[in-house]
Design a protein around this motif. Structure first.
Motif, mmCIF file in Angstrom:
data_model
loop_
_atom_site.group_PDB
_atom_site.id
_atom_site.type_symbol
_atom_site.label_atom_id
_atom_site.label_comp_id
_atom_site.label_asym_id
_atom_site.label_seq_id
_atom_site.Cartn_x
_atom_site.Cartn_y
_atom_site.Cartn_z
ATOM 1 N N GLN A 28 -10.038 18.094 -15.995
ATOM 2 C CA GLN A 28 -10.466 17.175 -14.946
ATOM 3 C C GLN A 28 -9.632 15.886 -14.887
ATOM 4 O OE1 GLN A 28 -12.718 18.002 -12.542
ATOM 5 N NE2 GLN A 28 -11.959 16.152 -11.562
ATOM 6 N N ASP A 30 -7.869 14.478 -11.630
ATOM 7 C CA ASP A 30 -8.148 13.116 -11.144
ATOM 8 C C ASP A 30 -6.868 12.312 -10.927
ATOM 9 O OD1 ASP A 30 -10.858 13.664 -11.243
ATOM 10 O OD2 ASP A 30 -11.176 12.681 -13.178
ATOM 11 N N LYS A 31 -5.853 12.595 -11.735
ATOM 12 C CA LYS A 31 -4.581 11.875 -11.607
ATOM 13 C C LYS A 31 -3.706 12.413 -10.480
ATOM 14 C CE LYS A 31 -4.264 10.613 -16.516
ATOM 15 N NZ LYS A 31 -3.599 10.953 -17.798
ATOM 16 N N GLN A 54 -14.808 11.403 -17.380
ATOM 17 C CA GLN A 54 -15.768 10.599 -16.641
ATOM 18 C C GLN A 54 -17.173 10.938 -17.147
ATOM 19 O OE1 GLN A 54 -15.008 8.207 -14.375
ATOM 20 N NE2 GLN A 54 -12.837 8.632 -14.795
ATOM 21 N N ASP A 112 -18.992 13.736 -15.372
ATOM 22 C CA ASP A 112 -18.450 15.069 -15.667
ATOM 23 C C ASP A 112 -18.991 15.586 -16.999
ATOM 24 O OD1 ASP A 112 -16.917 15.249 -13.345
ATOM 25 O OD2 ASP A 112 -15.209 14.247 -14.269
#
Length: 281
Positions: A166, A170-171, A234, A237
């Motif tokens: 994840q 996200d990046k 996160q 998550d």
């Protein structure tokens, strides 16, 4: 104090082991448990079991059963994680791939042959009704290697546990275009057969100790925050992952084992059945 070597992937599933080691609970039952992270995954751990480089492994179900079918003299002590592993199907975020169907005939990055990243490409292919002969592979060794391979267009897609990838999504490095859950419990605790035969009482103490931790793991205060920090996740998550993850404290039953074997045969991961009494101790 008996020194015992154990290997596993550096992922949140295995945090209960680190917690139990750090709290000295294995020491209390006379075990000096030496944990070694193996970012290369299941294929490498199978190799280490075969070469007597480790006594125990926390390993993907499909990978170890395939290797046992191919002659690895390892035995399953118990299920470690009962819930399926959620394999994200990832592509370069800048690529034109939008759906899993777009990946037919494309090249999959895998950590190594025999690892889950290879074996789950067959499960995905079967789910998509693809010809297995259409699958191509690029060995990348680790998650970082997969990032390089997809970024440099040396491979087209990569399957890995969706929560661990994840941060890369996200990046904006990876794009996840699908999820493929394992049709079986995802992690088993296994031992070299020789080690187990010589240390049955010690193994029983070890399992009792880790099972006590996993049974209570989700009740640890702020465990979600601890995991989010340690694994660069996160918080929401991690909370979602904790909800769907179920640790086990028992060995698979004969019926459960037979169902797993039937699934592995269906997906051509193994080509022969295995005897429950010989594999599960």
């Amino acid at each position: 104090m008996k020194t015992v070597k154990i290997v596993g992937v550096p992922e949140h599933f295995n945090f209960p082991w680190h917690l139990t080691i750090d709290e000295g609970l294995f020491n209390e039952v006379g075990i000096d448990l030496q944990w070694n992270d193996i970012p290369e995954g299941t294929g490498k751990m199978c190799e280490m079991l075969r070469n007597n480089q480790t006594d125990l492994a926390v390993i993907l179900t499909e990978g170890i059963l395939k290797d046992i079918a191919n002659g690895n003299e390892a035995v399953i002590l118990q299920t470690f994680v009962q819930s399926p592993l959620q394999w994200g199907i990832h592509v370069n975020a800048q690529s034109n791939f939008e759906t899993v169907a777009d990946l037919y005939g494309k090249k999959a990055a895998i950590s190594r042959y025999g690892s889950g990243s290879e074996l789950m490409t067959y499960v995905n292919a079967a789910n998509q009704n693809w010809d297995f002969n259409s699958i191509q592979f690029q060995i990348v060794n680790t998650l970082n290697g997969a990032v390089d391979a997809l970024t440099n267009r040396e491979a087209d897609y990569f399957m890995w546990e969706q929560f661990m990838t994840q941060p890369i999504v996200d990046k904006g490095i990876f794009k996840r275009i699908g999820v493929c859950p394992t049709p079986w419990p995802c992690f088993m605790i296994v031992a070299r057969k020789e080690f187990y035969n010589q240390n049955k009482a010690l193994v029983a103490h070890l399992l009792e100790t880790i099972n006590q931790t996993t049974a209570e793991f989700k009740m640890i205060p702020s465990i979600d925050k601890t995991l989010a920090i340690k694994y660069n996740q996160q918080l929401n998550d991690i909370q979602q992952w904790l909800q769907i993850t179920k640790w086990a404290q028992k060995k698979p039953t004969k019926n459960q084992f037979t169902e797993i074997i039937n699934q592995l045969l269906k997906y051509n991961i193994i080509n022969q059945t295995l005897n429950y009494e010989e594999v599960v101790v």
